[in-house]
Scaffold this motif. Structure first.
Motif, PDB file in Angstrom:
ATOM      1  N   LEU A   1     105.105  30.519  67.190  1.00 42.82           N
ATOM      2  CA  LEU A   1     105.090  30.310  65.599  1.00 42.82           C
ATOM      3  C   LEU A   1     105.394  28.751  64.916  1.00 42.82           C
ATOM      4  N   LEU A   2     105.431  28.544  64.411  1.00 42.79           N
ATOM      5  CA  LEU A   2     106.026  26.916  63.906  1.00 42.79           C
ATOM      6  C   LEU A   2     106.869  27.193  62.906  1.00 42.79           C
ATOM      7  N   ALA A   3     107.937  26.234  63.570  1.00 47.66           N
ATOM      8  CA  ALA A   3     109.419  25.985  62.505  1.00 47.66           C
ATOM      9  C   ALA A   3     108.725  24.984  61.602  1.00 47.66           C
ATOM     10  N   PRO A   4     109.294  24.387  60.582  1.00 47.15           N
ATOM     11  CA  PRO A   4     109.134  23.092  59.569  1.00 47.15           C
ATOM     12  C   PRO A   4     110.158  22.202  60.154  1.00 47.15           C
ATOM     13  N   PHE A   5     109.758  21.240  60.363  1.00 39.82           N
ATOM     14  CA  PHE A   5     110.965  19.728  60.439  1.00 39.82           C
ATOM     15  C   PHE A   5     111.089  19.231  59.682  1.00 39.82           C
ATOM     16  N   ASP A   6     112.566  18.508  59.995  1.00 39.65           N
ATOM     17  CA  ASP A   6     113.012  18.322  59.049  1.00 39.65           C
ATOM     18  C   ASP A   6     113.460  16.748  58.198  1.00 39.65           C
ATOM     19  N   LYS A   7     112.753  17.105  56.857  1.00 39.40           N
ATOM     20  CA  LYS A   7     112.907  16.086  55.846  1.00 39.40           C
ATOM     21  C   LYS A   7     113.026  15.585  55.835  1.00 39.40           C
ATOM     22  N   TRP A   8     113.010  13.745  55.863  1.00 42.74           N
ATOM     23  CA  TRP A   8     113.264  12.756  55.433  1.00 42.74           C
ATOM     24  C   TRP A   8     114.386  12.714  54.053  1.00 42.74           C
ATOM     25  N   ASN A   9     115.928  12.097  54.132  1.00 41.08           N
ATOM     26  CA  ASN A   9     116.374  11.808  53.508  1.00 41.08           C
ATOM     27  C   ASN A   9     116.163  10.958  52.322  1.00 41.08           C
ATOM     28  N   GLY A  10     115.526  10.286  52.665  1.00 42.32           N
ATOM     29  CA  GLY A  10     115.421   8.982  51.275  1.00 42.32           C
ATOM     30  C   GLY A  10     115.769   8.363  51.945  1.00 42.32           C
TER      31      GLY A  10
ATOM     32  N   PRO B   1     105.211  13.864  68.924  1.00 37.65           N
ATOM     33  CA  PRO B   1     106.230  12.232  68.867  1.00 37.65           C
ATOM     34  C   PRO B   1     107.203  12.913  67.430  1.00 37.65           C
ATOM     35  N   ARG B   2     107.182  13.571  66.238  1.00 36.32           N
ATOM     36  CA  ARG B   2     107.629  14.705  65.441  1.00 36.32           C
ATOM     37  C   ARG B   2     108.176  14.945  66.097  1.00 36.32           C
ATOM     38  N   HIS B   3     108.069  16.322  66.992  1.00 32.81           N
ATOM     39  CA  HIS B   3     108.595  17.410  66.896  1.00 32.81           C
ATOM     40  C   HIS B   3     109.349  17.218  68.101  1.00 32.81           C
ATOM     41  N   LEU B   4     110.004  15.667  68.879  1.00 36.13           N
ATOM     42  CA  LEU B   4     110.812  14.937  69.614  1.00 36.13           C
ATOM     43  C   LEU B   4     111.971  14.299  69.055  1.00 36.13           C
ATOM     44  N   GLY B   5     111.967  13.631  67.846  1.00 37.68           N
ATOM     45  CA  GLY B   5     112.463  13.306  67.084  1.00 37.68           C
ATOM     46  C   GLY B   5     111.880  12.058  67.024  1.00 37.68           C
TER      47      GLY B   5
ATOM     48  N   GLN C   1     102.654  13.735  59.185  1.00 34.74           N
ATOM     49  CA  GLN C   1     103.265  14.663  59.787  1.00 34.74           C
ATOM     50  C   GLN C   1     104.657  13.931  59.546  1.00 34.74           C
ATOM     51  N   GLN C   2     104.909  12.962  58.344  1.00 36.30           N
ATOM     52  CA  GLN C   2     105.807  12.388  57.756  1.00 36.30           C
ATOM     53  C   GLN C   2     106.482  11.462  58.973  1.00 36.30           C
ATOM     54  N   MET C   3     105.586  11.239  60.090  1.00 33.40           N
ATOM     55  CA  MET C   3     105.821   9.764  60.597  1.00 33.40           C
ATOM     56  C   MET C   3     105.583   8.517  60.492  1.00 33.40           C
ATOM     57  N   GLU C   4     106.450   7.889  60.362  1.00 33.32           N
ATOM     58  CA  GLU C   4     106.019   6.237  59.694  1.00 33.32           C
ATOM     59  C   GLU C   4     104.522   5.534  60.676  1.00 33.32           C
ATOM     60  N   ASP C   5     103.535   5.282  59.767  1.00 34.72           N
ATOM     61  CA  ASP C   5     102.216   4.974  61.109  1.00 34.72           C
ATOM     62  C   ASP C   5     102.028   3.082  60.603  1.00 34.72           C
ATOM     63  N   ILE C   6     103.555   2.296  61.263  1.00 33.11           N
ATOM     64  CA  ILE C   6     103.259   0.928  60.151  1.00 33.11           C
ATOM     65  C   ILE C   6     103.050   0.551  61.121  1.00 33.11           C
ATOM     66  N   ILE C   7     102.201  -0.488  60.310  1.00 29.96           N
ATOM     67  CA  ILE C   7     101.043  -1.155  61.099  1.00 29.96           C
ATOM     68  C   ILE C   7     101.718  -3.126  60.707  1.00 29.96           C
ATOM     69  N   VAL C   8     102.399  -3.691  61.385  1.00 27.58           N
ATOM     70  CA  VAL C   8     102.264  -4.565  62.195  1.00 27.58           C
ATOM     71  C   VAL C   8     101.168  -5.824  62.228  1.00 27.58           C
TER      72      VAL C   8
END
Length: 479
Positions: free
Chosen positions: A314-323, A425-429, A449-456
């Protein structure tokens, strides 16, 4: 919009949550949509169902099914094998439907005039929960087909020609609409093949207009009587089916239309063009009806997962970004060259762990090449100075409270719609994936998944040399 709508626009905009208030601008605005149904492929359905369970809802808001969407395996015989066969084209797709599926093969439904889009489990759960599904307003690429498909050409030659023009990312953010007189020479399953392979050019999906071949196919599969009309489609380029074979001739030393072969007897002969039945002469074998209706009182049903299982968790929620700013992050790996979802989350023996996020995370980026040493699954742990496997170092960083990023190149995450490649990646930090550009589906998965998908525009070499990355909270969405 004060203009005629294309077929894909008719279908997509016909499923808007708020047609009056929705801002529509191709390639810019996000549409809020209510698809007609969700189709989950058997392997990818596990994570989608686990995410739906975590929502706490007693039932789905739209018809949602789990099926086998790849080739039927010839293993035990027709009776047994067909019991496991439930696929989109034969069962769920029809002209005008908007369907999302948790598999990259979902777009084959475009061969029946539907808008069928491959998504991740999180997107599927939104639709299953009745929440409007967000999709960036697709651009439209029109492909006008002329001539006829016959002789030594096949539907695959059409999409290969289109792919040669658009390349692997030329269709990104767009729906490819095929139209023109050449459409009528392609079988329904042939059109489905072309739509299915549209994922190879990064297209959101592909679609053909309703015609007599679709009508016959629907009748043969017990679903006759539906029709759509297509208004003019903006044509980007013209693909002549009759001339495709002449192009193929130039790339081959042997031309079966004009060249002869010599038999052992010395007699010369020419090969005859291949032929076959468009549809089975004895119609389709529907197999056994294996549909399982949901229980009448679903609220009383409890899903029990053995806590010691190594295949389901069963899935557990990921930690939220603190801003706040993300500081002192390490670069886990800078990937060299192409990095598909197979490089990020390998298949094969790992498929049995698709319902267990922690276990399948042990395959994170084990197929990617490290640009520092040209090695696979060998990265330097910046805290200890030692080398280890990518998932092992990622787990070490997580255990020590260190956030990390991955640096990649172009079209990162192309290939199969493998949501685990974004979940792991999100699960492993992990906190960000920094690349030149993403494959469509994978970029969406990371965002969900609240992973920043940054394009440069250009990968910064200093990211590799310093191994110390800072992302400012005010700039996370402006890279």
């Amino acid at each position: 919009l004060s203009r005629p709508l294309t077929l894909s626009e008719k279908i997509v905009y016909g499923h808007l949550d708020d047609p009056v208030g929705q801002e529509i601008d191709r390639g810019r605005t996000y549409l809020r949509l209510h698809p007609d149904r969700v189709a989950m492929q058997d392997a990818t359905a596990q994570m989608a169902m686990l995410q739906f369970i975590s929502s706490g809802l007693p039932k789905v808001a739209v018809p949602s099914t789990i099926h086998c969407d790849h080739l039927i395996e010839a293993q035990m015989g027709g009776t047994q094998d067909l019991q496991r066969a439930k696929i989109i084209l034969e069962n769920y797709a029809y002209p005008g439907v908007m369907l999302i599926g948790t598999d990259s093969h979902t777009p084959n439904g475009g061969g029946l005039g539907g808008i069928c889009i491959g998504v991740g489990g999180a997107d599927a759960v939104d639709v299953m929960a009745g929440i409007p599904w967000e999709l960036k307003c697709p651009k439209v690429i029109g492909v006008r087909l002329t001539g006829t498909l016959a002789g030594w050409t096949s539907p695959k030659d059409v999409i290969l020609k289109v792919a040669g023009i658009l390349t692997v990312k030329g269709g990104t953010g767009a729906i490819v609409e095929y139209h023109g007189p050449g459409v009528d020479s392609i079988s329904c399953t042939g059109m489905a093949t072309i739509c299915n392979m549209g994922a190879e050019i990064g297209a959101t999906t592909s679609v053909f207009p309703y015609n007599h071949r679709m009508k016959t196919y629907l009748e043969k599969t017990g679903r006759g009587g539906r029709c759509l009309t297509l208004v003019s489609v903006p044509s980007v380029f013209v693909c002549c089916l009759t001339s495709i074979f002449s192009i193929l001739q130039k790339s081959s030393r042997f031309n079966p239309e004009t060249d002869y072969l010599t038999a052992p007897s010395g007699e010369k002969f020419k090969l005859q063009p291949p032929s076959g039945d468009e549809l089975p002469s004895r119609d389709f074998d529907p197999g056994q009806d294996t549909y399982q209706h949901p229980p009448a009182e679903s609220g009383s049903v409890k899903v029990d997962v053995n806590p010691s299982s190594n295949r389901l968790e069963l899935l557990a929620p990921f930690d939220k970004w603190n801003g706040k700013d993300l500081e002192n992050m390490r670069v886990l790996i800078k990937v060299k060259g192409k990095c598909t979802t197979d490089h990020i989350s390998a298949a094969g023996p790992w498929l049995k762990f698709r319902g267990h996020l922690d276990n399948i995370s042990n395959n994170l980026l084990i197929g990617a090449v490290n640009i520092e040493n040209d090695a696979i699954n060998k990265v330097k742990n910046q805290l200890t100075g030692e080398y280890g496997g990518v998932p092992d170092v990622a787990r070490f960083y997580k255990a020590n409270g260190v956030n990390w990023v991955v640096v990649g190149d172009e079209n990162y995450g192309e290939g199969s719609s493998r949501e685990h490649a974004a979940l792991e990646p999100r699960h492993l930090g992990g906190r960000a994936i920094i690349v030149k550009n993403f494959a469509r589906i994978h970029g969406q998965f990371l965002s969900r998944q609240q992973m920043e998908d940054i394009i440069v525009a250009c990968i910064l070499e200093t990211l590799v040399s310093t191994r110390n990355v800072k992302l400012l909270s005010r700039g996370l969405n402006s890279y």
